[in-house]
Write an enzyme that holds these catalytic residues in place. Structure first.
Site, PDB file in Angstrom:
ATOM      1  CE  LYS A  61      -4.442  -1.182   0.108  1.00 55.03           C
ATOM      2  NZ  LYS A  61      -5.458  -0.598  -0.789  1.00 55.03           N
ATOM      3  CB  SER A 316      -0.906  -8.099  -1.331  1.00 59.09           C
ATOM      4  OG  SER A 316      -1.812  -8.822  -0.516  1.00 59.09           O
TER       5      SER A 316
END
Length: 423
Positions: A61, A316
């Site tokens: 992110k 991720s």
């Protein structure tokens, strides 16, 4: 996901991703693309893991958040930014604010675990103000939008923004620069769709033959529902367990891009995700959060298609709260058919429990939970019994022995309402 693709019409392309790379490299690690021997041998293919869990904020992110914030005009940048998040996006924004020396307001649901709030405070330092408000992400999101308008602050969306998508696209750029030849498949988690859109935009531009496979949790298949309907859909309810991908509504821009880029979507049960998380930790010492483990869990569901191929899985994130480990193990065992819960009515007489242990329980079965309530003036009393099996094939013999013994029981695994209430 049809046969005709128009990659040139995408909002984010190679130019935007190359520009993003100039910003992203200031704060983001160029994470390794690692060959994984265990998974490769298990599935008869070449599995490469893109380790975004090794970022400083332990998720991808940071890339999109920093690129969007750094791209703001100087005057607007110095005014500060605002965002809403219950996890990884908040950490990326907080880190960006501290790095750039700008103020930031981060709205988080009041139900956010203290560990995540502390992490955001750590990464943001004195530059960030954390506002805990509402019970859900939607509550925090609406409050953040209102604050953005009221104070004229730039709103940093978690996924539905071209700059966010371009920042995420740098992952695809790094993947394609690291491989010796183009991978056959890239598996990527879908929450709001920003990661799949960004990675897919770069990968498809340089290697149209590479298959982009999106992975969604069974409890929140918002992109699958939207693609099936031909327009963005809002799910009424979702299972929030895979918190990094549990989104009721994907983005409008990410939907349009994923519609062109995705070759398939795989839906993974939450329990299977838990099994993948535990295997990653036990076999590879990789701590992945549920959303980060989704692509690994999907390999088993795509076993035939990937045989003999090269597959990249984007891990991720690795922001997994240790307090959740017991629930993760529980969900995995239930999904694998190794943990079963029953309400059993035991006769109120001496020796009834001993008979159950001797005549019903298998030699390798283990009672992991037992809650007995003795009822006065009753012939029978209920007990909550949790039984862990050595092999899932031991289930039918267990049920047969219970039936032969004439035991009155209720299988809680087959009753979602009672299971969630009691277990």
């Amino acid at each position: 996901m049809g046969n005709e693709r128009n990659y040139e019409a995408l909002t984010v392309g190679l130019t935007e991703i190359a520009q993003a790379q100039m910003h992203v490299k200031e704060v983001s690690a160029r994470t390794p693309l690692q060959h994984n021997r265990v998974l490769s041998e298990r599935y008869g293919c070449n599995v490469l893991l893109k380790r975004e869990d090794l970022q400083v904020v332990r998720s991808f992110k940071l890339r999109g958040a920093y690129h969007l914030i750094k791209s703001l005009p100087e005057e607007r940048l110095m005014r500060g930014v605002v965002c809403a998040s219950a996890g990884n996006h908040a950490q990326g924004v907080a880190y960006s604010c501290q790095t750039l020396g700008i103020p930031g307001k981060i709205y988080m649901p009041s139900t956010t675990p203290r560990q995540k709030v502390n992490q955001v405070a750590f990464f943001g330092g004195p530059n960030v103000e954390i506002i805990l408000i509402g019970d859900t992400f939607d509550d925090a999101f609406n409050e953040a939008l209102a604050a953005s308008r009221k104070d004229d602050l730039a709103f940093i969306h978690p996924f539905d923004d071209p700059k966010i998508i371009a920042g995420n696209g740098t992952i695809g750029k790094e993947i394609m620069e690291a491989v010796e030849s183009a991978p056959d498949f890239v598996f990527v988690t879908i929450g709001g769709g920003g990661l799949a859109a960004g990675v897919g935009a770069y990968v498809k531009a340089v290697s149209p033959g590479t298959k982009l496979i999106g992975i969604e949790p069974e409890g929140a298949p918002s992109m699958r529902a939207s693609l099936d309907a031909g327009e963005v859909q809002t799910l009424e309810t979702i299972d929030k367990f895979v918190d990094g991908a549990a989104v009721k509504r994907v983005g409008d821009l990410t939907f349009r891009m994923c519609r062109e880029l995705l070759d398939d979507i795989v839906i993974v049960p939450e329990g299977k995700t838990c099994t993948a998380m535990l295997a990653l930790y036990n076999e590879n010492a990789i701590v992945a959060e549920p959303a980060g483990a989704l692509p690994i869990a999907a390999l088993d569901l795509y076993r035939e298609q990937i045989a003999g191929k090269t597959v990249v899985c984007v891990v991720s994130g690795g922001n997994n709260d240790v307090d959740r480990m017991q629930e993760i193990k529980e969900r995995s065992l239930v999904f694998e058919g190794l943990m079963h819960y029953f309400m059993v009515s035991f006769p109120q007489r001496a020796g009834s429990l001993r008979e159950f242990l001797d005549e019903v329980l298998g030699s390798e079965d283990d009672i992991t939970r037992f809650e007995y309530t003795k009822k006065h003036n009753k012939d029978k009393a209920p007990a909550l019994v949790g039984i862990e099996l050595k092999n899932r094939q031991d289930y039918e013999p267990l049920i047969q022995r219970m039936n032969n013994k004439g035991i009155s029981y209720l299988e809680l695994n087959k009753d979602p309402v009672l299971f969630n209430l009691l277990i």
